[in-house]
Design an enzyme around this catalytic site. Structure first.
Site, PDB file in Angstrom:
ATOM      1  N   SER A 119      12.236  45.993  -6.631  1.00 51.21           N
ATOM      2  CA  SER A 119      13.083  47.057  -6.098  1.00 51.21           C
ATOM      3  C   SER A 119      14.160  46.544  -5.146  1.00 51.21           C
ATOM      4  CB  SER A 119      12.242  48.111  -5.378  1.00 51.21           C
ATOM      5  OG  SER A 119      11.761  47.620  -4.145  1.00 51.21           O
ATOM      6  N   LYS A 170      12.442  47.624   2.304  1.00 52.93           N
ATOM      7  CA  LYS A 170      13.583  48.412   1.858  1.00 52.93           C
ATOM      8  C   LYS A 170      14.747  48.211   2.829  1.00 52.93           C
ATOM      9  CE  LYS A 170      11.599  50.616  -1.607  1.00 52.93           C
ATOM     10  NZ  LYS A 170      10.719  49.554  -2.055  1.00 52.93           N
TER      11      LYS A 170
END
Length: 137
Positions: free
Chosen positions: A55, A92
């Site tokens: 991701s 993230k």
């Protein structure tokens, strides 16, 4: 997964610069390179994580890479960080708003990764800021 602090110095041989063009036959000089001194500012608050997943590939974090995370670094808008949300660690890009945060994946080729809005109902902590990425060869 429980992160482990750095507990001892890692000592590696520093061979010097390596040319990406025509190699020079000169320079057999070696000096010791301490990666801890080079990459770690706060040893008591620095942890290593291995990237598992894809991701964050647009942020140069590929599966198998190692990220160095410093808990003493103050989180800032758009930092890459390890976050602890609802009982799980994730890395993230953190978009910090006035009253909330959004955790953004960095993989433009895979639309299954969606932004994660963080609200008052979430158990959330920006656990530490990514300071270095060690690439897997």
């Amino acid at each position: 997964m429980q992160p482990q602090p750095i507990t001892e110095s890692m000592d590696f041989a520093f061979m010097g610069e390596v040319k990406a063009g025509f190699p020079s036959p000169a320079s057999d000089v070696r000096e010791r390179l301490d990666l801890t001194k080079l990459l770690v500012r706060h040893s008591a608050s620095t942890f290593f994580f291995r990237i598992d997943g894809v991701s964050m590939v647009d942020a140069d974090m590929d599966e198998g890479d190692i990220i160095i995370v410093d808990r003493a670094v103050e989180p800032y808008n758009d930092c890459k960080a390890v976050c602890f949300i609802d009982g799980e660690y994730t890395v993230k890009r953190v978009q910090i708003e006035n009253d909330h945060a959004v955790l953004l994946p960095c993989n433009s080729n895979n639309k299954k990764f969606k932004p994660i809005p963080v609200g008052p109902e979430n158990s959330f902590l920006i656990w530490g800021v990514v300071t270095w990425i060690v690439k897997k060869a």
